[in-house]
Design an enzyme around this catalytic site. Structure first.
Site, short mmCIF file in Angstrom:
data_model
loop_
_atom_site.label_atom_id
_atom_site.label_comp_id
_atom_site.label_asym_id
_atom_site.label_seq_id
_atom_site.Cartn_x
_atom_site.Cartn_y
_atom_site.Cartn_z
N ASP A 14 0.83 -1.20 0.00
CA ASP A 14 0.00 0.00 0.00
C ASP A 14 0.88 1.25 0.00
O ASP A 14 1.73 1.41 0.85
CB ASP A 14 -0.88 -0.05 1.25
N HIS A 16 -0.28 4.52 0.01
CA HIS A 16 -0.96 5.76 0.45
C HIS A 16 -0.13 6.47 1.52
O HIS A 16 -0.03 5.99 2.64
CB HIS A 16 -2.34 5.42 1.00
#
Lengths: 142, 467
Positions: A14, A16
């Site tokens: 991930d 983000h």
């Protein structure tokens, strides 16, 4: 009182990074000593960093919906590493789709996490809970 | 006879004492004379004095009181060099950094243990009698328990060398109390934060320790008294040279040096650890710009048995095709074990020597460099990097006796003949078609001793002496 050490990061594949930065600044402002591992952090990296920093809590974020598979086994490995006194928090968009949060929370608590938060949680509330949990822990070990 | 700008540099190795006279009077430094004698291991100065007499062409009966000596600088790796054991917490973090610091101080690592020491490990550690035991681990304000435990174990042992504490600084007072019965040095934490490398204060403490206590008892203190200069551990001299070249010579900011020896193969690199890119994410420790690694199982003589094991596991990778050849190679290696001074004298033995050296080069560079793997995320393709990225290295220098005897050969090309179709998902971060150079006069370790006094001229001579 010395600041409590916490380890922060976004698990799995991930990327983000915005929320991760916000959490770092927020917890630092609240007086915590934050080790931010950034994005794309593996389970081993969380545990190794917690061990070296003697962290009181590991805060795992996941925003891309694969949180369940990424987090599976982390609490057990944490015990194996001897991190019995380290709190395990997880938060974000933990599963894909519109699963009710109560179910998500149940699932992750069942995996062994101490606290589970949704993506829209009020961070002030998280700090309040964290302080309470740390106090409880301190009471237990002393 | 000798100009006032002449200096002598000497390196006392475990087998050979090497030296040269250099002239720094002109704008370009030159080598005046070079010589080698066997190291007199029972008493090191004896060999050194004979070598100086040879370098300055003194007659054998010329009394030493009358010798007029130029400035003399020297390094030593005699009697095993500087031996360090490292104790850390997590293998991928503090122990990795502790090892990097020890290597970049020019040390040989006798042991490296993670987590809490057991009695058995303490016994192993003490038996090898390292000059220094480094205890590191725990970020500042972080983990304490393991270091306290390990310090207590060392305190209770009969180890009588130096303990260097370079871990979590919050427990320095307790560590000092626990180790009050031992010789203790405290330096900055080598890993103050997760993955951060901070080696300078520890490296300088190791250097001081090398000078004050390790030099004694090997006869080197006598040389210090006569020369008025202090020795460097040999690998530290090479590190200094690499750094000076990178900082002063055009187009040499990024380089790799491979020193293929009888017992170890050492690799030195100077370049940024990671190339700037939003698509590359580093795992673990960010390695230093100037890095040294030592491979104790890769050597052409003393370590040829362990080297053979590696070749036997993958003969095709070492360009050995026939089973019979492998057997002959094993016989040759056995012979080398018995007689380390043996040199190959027929074409088959030369071929074997080449196979051994190629494997040293290939393995040591692969281990020094990191690895990068491709991975897909919901946000697109990214790269995960571990270790140091050597792909940007344009120049590679080979030094040591084997390299000097193979001038004109592109040793990199020989060791990595055809770049195999790379696995696109996982790439070794080794140099890509670098320009190869050979230290034909085998003077780099000697020049390393001189970077403190004539940095630019030394670096220039080092570069221009290559073939």
């Amino acid at each position: 009182m010395k600041p409590e050490n916490i380890v922060l990061g976004v698990i799995g594949y991930d990327c983000h990074s915005v929320g991760n930065k916000i959490l770092e600044v927020f917890f630092a402002e609240k007086g915590f000593n934050v080790t931010n591992l950034g994005v794309m952090v593996s389970q081993e990296e969380f545990l190794n960093a917690a061990l070296e920093t003697d962290a009181r809590a590991i805060m795992v974020s996941s925003l891309y919906g694969h949180g369940e598979i990424d987090c599976e086994g982390l609490p057990q490995k944490s015990k194996e590493k001897g991190l019995d006194d380290t709190l395990l928090y997880v938060g974000g968009n933990l599963v894909v789709g519109k699963t009710p949060f109560a179910e998500v929370e149940k699932k992750f608590k069942g995996m062994g996490f101490d606290r589970v938060f949704s993506a829209d949680v009020d961070l002030e509330k998280v700090v309040e809970i964290l302080r309470q949990d740390l106090e409880k822990f301190a009471g237990k070990t002393s | 006879m000798k100009g006032k700008d002449q200096v002598i540099s000497i390196d006392i190795g475990s087998t050979w004492t090497k030296g040269a006279v250099f002239d720094f009077s002109g704008s370009n430094a030159t080598v005046v004379k070079r010589s080698t004698l066997p190291t007199t291991t029972d008493y090191l100065p004896r060999g050194v004095w004979s070598l100086i007499a040879q370098l300055l062409e003194f007659p054998p009966d010329f009394p030493r009181e009358k010798w007029e000596l130029p400035a003399i600088y020297f390094s030593s790796s005699a009697k095993g060099g500087l031996k360090i054991a490292v104790l850390g917490l997590v293998p991928e973090l503090s122990l990795t950094i502790g090892r990097l610091v020890a290597w970049s101080s020019g040390a040989k690592i006798t042991d490296a243990f993670a987590y809490k020491l057991t009695r058995k490990k303490v016994a192993l550690l003490v038996e090898k009698n390292p000059d220094i035991i480094i205890i590191c681990g725990g970020t500042n304000g972080g983990h304490e328990e393991t270091n306290l435990h390990n310090a207590a174990e060392i305190a209770a042992s009969d180890y009588d060398g130096t303990v260097l504490y370079a871990g979590n600084e919050a427990i320095t007072d307790e560590i000092t109390r626990i180790l009050s019965g031992k010789k203790l040095i405290v330096t900055d934490n080598v890993m103050p934060d997760i993955g951060k490398f901070q080696g300078e204060s520890t490296r300088s403490a190791i250097r001081d320790e090398f000078l004050t206590s390790i030099v004694k008892g090997k006869g080197l203190d006598e040389l210090v008294k006569h020369f008025g200069t202090e020795p460097l551990p040999t690998p530290k001299a090479v590190l200094n040279l690499v750094k000076t070249i990178a900082h002063t010579q055009n187009s040499w900011e990024k380089m790799v040096v491979v020193d293929i020896g009888g017992a170890t193969t050492d690799v030195y690199s100077h370049c940024q650890s990671i190339q700037n890119s939003e698509k590359i994410f580093l795992r673990g420790v960010e390695e230093p710009e100037l890095k040294r690694s030592v491979e104790g199982d890769l050597g052409l003589r003393i370590s040829s048995a362990s080297l053979f094991e590696i070749i036997a596991k993958d003969p095709a990778g070492a360009n050995i095709n026939l089973d019979k050849d492998l057997e002959n190679l094993e016989n040759w290696v056995e012979l080398l074990q018995e007689k380390p001074q043996l040199l190959p004298d027929n074409s088959k033995q030369k071929e074997f020597e080449q196979i051994l050296a190629q494997t040293c080069i290939r393995q040591s560079i692969a281990r020094h460099g990191g690895e990068i793997r491709q991975t897909w995320t919901p946000q697109g393709k990214v790269w995960l990097q571990e270790g140091k990225d050597l792909r940007q290295i344009p120049k590679i220098v080979f030094t040591g006796g084997y390299a000097a005897a193979n001038s004109g050969v592109d040793l990199y090309e020989v060791a990595f003949p055809t770049s195999k179709p790379a696995d696109p998902e996982k790439i070794k971060l080794i140099p890509q078609k670098p320009q190869s150079f050979i230290d034909v006069d085998y003077i780099w370790p000697l020049l390393g001793n001189l970077t403190g006094i004539y940095p630019e001229q030394t670096a220039k001579l080092a570069v221009s002496s290559l073939n």
